[in-house]
Design an enzyme around this catalytic site. Structure first.
Site, PDB file in Angstrom:
ATOM      1  N   TRP A  44       0.831  -1.218   0.000  1.00 40.21           N
ATOM      2  CA  TRP A  44       0.000   0.000   0.000  1.00 40.21           C
ATOM      3  C   TRP A  44       0.857   1.257   0.000  1.00 40.21           C
ATOM      4  O   TRP A  44       0.386   2.347  -0.274  1.00 40.21           O
ATOM      5  CB  TRP A  44      -0.959   0.021   1.198  1.00 40.21           C
ATOM      6  CG  TRP A  44      -0.298   0.291   2.539  1.00 40.21           C
ATOM      7  CD1 TRP A  44       0.668  -0.446   3.137  1.00 40.21           C
ATOM      8  CD2 TRP A  44      -0.560   1.397   3.430  1.00 40.21           C
ATOM      9  NE1 TRP A  44       1.023   0.101   4.350  1.00 40.21           N
ATOM     10  CE2 TRP A  44       0.284   1.233   4.560  1.00 40.21           C
ATOM     11  CE3 TRP A  44      -1.419   2.485   3.400  1.00 40.21           C
ATOM     12  CZ2 TRP A  44       0.291   2.126   5.634  1.00 40.21           C
ATOM     13  CZ3 TRP A  44      -1.411   3.379   4.475  1.00 40.21           C
ATOM     14  CH2 TRP A  44      -0.559   3.198   5.570  1.00 40.21           C
ATOM     15  N   ASP A  45       2.141   1.095   0.268  1.00 42.01           N
ATOM     16  CA  ASP A  45       3.089   2.212   0.232  1.00 42.01           C
ATOM     17  C   ASP A  45       2.946   2.989  -1.076  1.00 42.01           C
ATOM     18  O   ASP A  45       3.059   4.220  -1.103  1.00 42.01           O
ATOM     19  CB  ASP A  45       4.543   1.708   0.298  1.00 42.01           C
ATOM     20  CG  ASP A  45       4.824   0.816   1.489  1.00 42.01           C
ATOM     21  OD1 ASP A  45       3.891   0.174   1.990  1.00 42.01           O
ATOM     22  OD2 ASP A  45       6.000   0.731   1.894  1.00 42.01           O
ATOM     23  N   GLU A  53       0.801  -1.908  13.227  1.00 42.39           N
ATOM     24  CA  GLU A  53       0.879  -3.370  13.303  1.00 42.39           C
ATOM     25  C   GLU A  53       1.225  -3.861  14.706  1.00 42.39           C
ATOM     26  O   GLU A  53       1.392  -5.046  14.931  1.00 42.39           O
ATOM     27  CB  GLU A  53       1.898  -3.887  12.277  1.00 42.39           C
ATOM     28  CG  GLU A  53       1.433  -3.643  10.841  1.00 42.39           C
ATOM     29  CD  GLU A  53       2.481  -3.946   9.776  1.00 42.39           C
ATOM     30  OE1 GLU A  53       3.669  -4.063  10.139  1.00 42.39           O
ATOM     31  OE2 GLU A  53       2.104  -4.051   8.597  1.00 42.39           O
ATOM     32  N   LYS A 106       3.172   1.813  16.204  1.00 48.20           N
ATOM     33  CA  LYS A 106       4.297   1.665  15.269  1.00 48.20           C
ATOM     34  C   LYS A 106       4.369   2.835  14.285  1.00 48.20           C
ATOM     35  O   LYS A 106       5.431   3.353  13.987  1.00 48.20           O
ATOM     36  CB  LYS A 106       4.127   0.361  14.493  1.00 48.20           C
ATOM     37  CG  LYS A 106       5.240   0.072  13.512  1.00 48.20           C
ATOM     38  CD  LYS A 106       4.992  -1.216  12.748  1.00 48.20           C
ATOM     39  CE  LYS A 106       6.119  -1.507  11.788  1.00 48.20           C
ATOM     40  NZ  LYS A 106       5.834  -2.631  10.883  1.00 48.20           N
TER      41      LYS A 106
HETATM   42  C1  BGC Z   1       4.915  -1.140   7.565  1.00 48.23           C
HETATM   43  C2  BGC Z   1       3.882  -1.266   6.467  1.00 48.23           C
HETATM   44  C3  BGC Z   1       4.573  -1.152   5.128  1.00 48.23           C
HETATM   45  C4  BGC Z   1       5.726  -2.153   5.011  1.00 48.23           C
HETATM   46  C5  BGC Z   1       6.523  -1.973   3.735  1.00 48.23           C
HETATM   47  C6  BGC Z   1       6.008  -2.193   7.372  1.00 48.23           C
HETATM   48  O1  BGC Z   1       6.987  -2.043   8.346  1.00 48.23           O
HETATM   49  O2  BGC Z   1       4.320  -1.328   8.825  1.00 48.23           O
HETATM   50  O3  BGC Z   1       2.927  -0.236   6.598  1.00 48.23           O
HETATM   51  O4  BGC Z   1       3.638  -1.377   4.108  1.00 48.23           O
HETATM   52  O5  BGC Z   1       6.610  -1.978   6.097  1.00 48.23           O
HETATM   53  O6  BGC Z   1       7.102  -0.705   3.669  1.00 48.23           O
END
Ligand code: BGC
Length: 769
Positions: free
Chosen positions: A357-358, A488, A601
């Site tokens: 989703w980034d 998360e 987080k």
């Molecule tokens: C983040 C996610 C992100 C992923 C990839 C994770 O550490 O919590 O939001 O999509 O990293 O960048």
């Protein structure tokens, strides 16, 4: 945190060679051109610590999932970006001894990433065990003009001897991924060919059957004159090489030019690959290194004209922002709608090079403003093309009737992530994909995107949300249970405010989109409804009911939205009161302790405030920011930028600047001790957002570009180029106001500090603070 990169506004410079930093530098000095990329591995042999990395965009391997407790609905595999054939290799043997910086005395060493012109240069002086001293200057780049090609100029000068140097230019396909789940190799040998100075090697990926042909040709000059050499070919499985021996005279430079190419079966029939590769090599070798490099420099200057941010008065911040823009531009060129932006781009293996989703939440704003419209459109079309797979993904989890759940991590539309709390629960990604459609249209004005692609995606996503909520008899409202928000560090929570807000917003926006397409392209509308078996009256009525009766957790006394129902049952402690030894939590605490704690987080409720600026007043934002910010540990690199933007909106200039610093030099200074794995490419877009959407307060509302800027105390000014619809603008923020030059396009009205200002084509406007 490290501090070894020299400050320079246009270059990344490392002076002196510290083998312990080599893997970090290999990431930082990475090269790419959207089609391929690589870590900054040395051309000559290196027996010290290194992570070899060469990547070809879109070529992946489905590595069988490895988990302790298999749960129904888990994906079969995790798609890995593949470490592909190493084409940079030039082995150098001087009077019988191999040049290897791990075994030599390194007298001087300088590595430079020239961001302005797009190339990597490494210069060193080394003394071998046999006492021979040499100067080496190696320059290379992945061409953004000839995207399938790359070139190296490797120059060596004997300093204290005359003797024999043997060069072996090779392509090595016997490579593996450091993150392979079962230590498997992912490539099979298909074909190789060596003739004179030319090498070709075709490899095929296991399971996915991608074929990549890698080719190279070398040419040699000595003392500035072309040198005809008799090359000896050598080939074995997954490896081809050409070597030659030359006598070198003290003080005389021998230069090996190596032209390389990667073509893949994504763009050619497998049987055409060799011919295609040869023709690229012919073409670029005929141009020659210097012409290629000059074209590269020109093309980069054009890119910078669209995307540069200039900061005066803070060279370190300037270097940081340019590094972020440079790496983003190296990762994604936007020419191919089958490609996307992996969180590590072409700089490492972690996160599998897959799409998260980034892209929608963080990268889209950057590309919208700094690249032609089609670049972002291609990112959206990528998801459009994967809609069928998103519907299949949802069906695997028990949803039906065309509900689409886009994957958390993907290469081809299938879910790759295999932790239940993320795969099944971190569903907010679906909302980010819908939001990106809205964001694209808001920025570009291209509403017809809805007719052609957007509406279908929105219907699939909204159908999912409809099924994902349920009516609570207790609350007499709709609720959303068993969710993981962007934070998360909490799983399986109920009524994550961010996800619920996004879900009902998707419903509202889909209803709006339906009305637009119905009014603007009635035929298409009817065809689409028929194809999707869409009962307009019934489905939209249910959505409306959910919109009007959705439950959102709120604490009226504190005046905040609740991240989830039980958030206030937690013991509330501020991050500043945590002992330093506890950080980062994800390395120091048990997962159980993290889950029960109040520590966040990354932006979660606040991510919603970022997306939906116009829905909330400043006081509500302030209360939520004041409550959640002190609890946020920012252990995702995607977090500080959202806080920088919100702090800017609240006038907390110093906080905004401090958050910005955390993102802009995250990799250059190795803040999180993980740069050696690769760069945080997607969060680099967040750095850009911090400056443009944060400090400059840029946003679009009512078809108008708006600015509410401030100048960070340490800076004398900052300026950036922005493409908005048909206009190119240069925006410069100085201590007492803002200058905007309407560089090209027609007249434009922009809104600065709440007032509309008309800027004629070619003219400049100034608005005082
Ligand atoms: C983040 C996610 C992100 C992923 C990839 C994770 O550490 O919590 O939001 O999509 O990293 O960048």
């Amino acid at each position: 945190m490290k501090n070894y990169i020299k400050t320079d506004e246009w270059s990344i410079v490392e002076e002196g060679f510290d083998p312990h930093l080599n893997k970090i530098s290999e990431s930082i000095f990475s090269l790419g051109n959207g089609h391929m990329g690589q870590r900054a591995n040395f051309e000559e042999a290196y027996s010290g610590e290194t992570l070899q990395g060469n990547y070809v965009a879109g070529v992946y391997y489905p590595d069988k999932t490895r988990v302790g407790w298999w749960k129904n609905g888990y994906p079969e595999y995790f798609a890995k970006v593949l470490n592909a054939a190493n084409w940079v290799g030039i082995d150098v043997v001087i009077n019988g001894e191999q040049l290897d910086l791990a075994k030599c005395k390194v007298i001087a060493f300088k590595r430079t990433l020239n961001m302005q012109h797009g190339y990597l240069e490494r210069a060193f002086t080394a003394q071998l065990a046999n006492g021979n001293q040499v100067n080496v200057n190696a320059k290379r780049f992945c061409s953004i003009v000839d995207e399938e090609a790359a070139a190296i100029r490797y120059a060596i000068t004997p300093l204290n001897f005359s003797g024999e140097i043997k060069f072996t230019a090779f392509i090595d396909g016997d490579v593996s991924n450091a993150d392979a789940n079962y230590d498997e190799k992912f490539w099979d040998h298909v074909y190789h060919q060596v003739s004179g100075n030319d090498n070709y090697l075709t490899l095929k990926t296991r399971k996915t059957n991608f074929e990549v042909c890698t080719g190279s040709r070398f040419a040699v000059t000595q003392g500035g004159k072309a040198l005809a050499v008799e090359a000896k070919g050598f080939e074995k499985e997954k490896y081809t090489a050409s070597s030659f021996v030359t006598s070198a005279t003290q003080g005389q430079e021998t230069v090996v030019y190596k032209y390389a190419c990667n073509v893949s079966s994504q763009n050619y029939e497998p049987q055409q690959l060799l011919a295609a590769c040869k023709s690229v090599i012919e073409r670029v070798a005929a141009k020659g290194f210097e012409t290629m490099l000059a074209e590269q420099a020109d093309a980069w200057l054009k890119k910078w004209a669209e995307s540069d941010i200039v900061i005066t008065g803070d060279a370190s911040a300037q270097q940081g922002i340019r590094f972020n823009i440079f790496q983003l531009s190296q990762t994604y060129s936007g020419k191919d709608a089958r490609l996307n932006i992996g969180p590590k781009g072409f700089t490492g293996e972690k996160y599998g090079g897959s799409t998260y989703w980034d892209t929608e939440a963080y990268c889209v704003p950057f590309y919208l403003a700094t690249a032609p419209q089609q670049v972002t459109k291609n990112l959206l079309i990528y998801r459009y093309k994967q809609l069928d797979k998103a519907i299949e993904n949802a069906a695997k989890l028990g949803f039906d009737k065309g509900a689409a759940l886009y994957p958390m991590v993907t290469m081809n539309g299938e879910e790759c992530h295999n932790e239940w709390e993320i795969t099944f629960e971190e569903i907010h990604r679906n909302g980010a994909i819908a939001y990106a459609i809205f964001n694209y249209i808001r920025y570009t004005g291209d509403k017809d995107y809805l007719n052609d692609y957007g509406l279908e995606v929105l219907i699939g996503i909204t159908r999912f949300w409809k099924q994902r909520v349920n009516w609570s008899n207790a609350k007499k409202q709709y609720v959303m249970l068993g969710v993981t928000g962007p934070n998360e560090y909490e799983n399986n929570i109920n009524n994550n405010w961010y996800t619920s807000t996004l879900a009902t917003w998707c419903m509202e926006y889909t209803i709006e989109a339906l009305a637009y397409v119905k009014a603007n392209d009635a035929d298409k509308y009817q065809t689409l409804l028929g194809r999707l078996n869409f009962n307009e009256a019934e489905e939209t009525a249910t959505w409306q009911h959910i919109i009007s009766n959705m439950y959102y957790g709120e604490d009226k006394e504190l005046g905040i939205y609740l991240q989830q129902d039980n958030f206030l049952d937690k013991e509330i402690i501020h991050v500043k009161d945590l002992p330093a030894a506890s950080r980062p939590l994800n390395q120091k605490w048990s997962w159980d302790r993290i889950l029960r704690s109040c520590f966040i987080k990354q932006a979660d409720v606040l991510q919603g405030f970022y997306f939906f600026k116009d829905k909330f007043d400043t006081d509500t934002l302030r209360r939520n920011y004041n409550f959640y910010e002190p609890l946020t540990v920012h252990e995702s690199s995607l977090s500080p930028c959202i806080h920088a933007i919100l702090a800017s909106r609240l006038g907390l200039e110093e906080d905004a600047y401090n958050f910005y610093l955390r993102t802009s030099r995250l990799d250059l200074d190795d803040y999180n001790n993980d740069t050696e794995d690769g760069l945080h490419i997607t969060s680099m877009a967040g750095t850009w957002m911090s400056v443009v959407e944060g400090f400059a307060g840029m946003h679009v509302a009512d078809d108008t570009l708006k600015f509410e800027p401030f100048l960070p105390g340490k800076w004398q000014s900052f300026s950036f180029n922005i493409g908005f619809r048909q206009n190119m603008l240069n925006v410069k923020i100085v201590a007492n106001g803002v200058h905007i030059v309407n560089v090209s396009g027609g007249d434009i009205t922009v809104n600065i500090f709440g007032k509309d200002v008309i800027i004629m084509a070619g003219a400049e406007a100034f608005a005082a603070q």
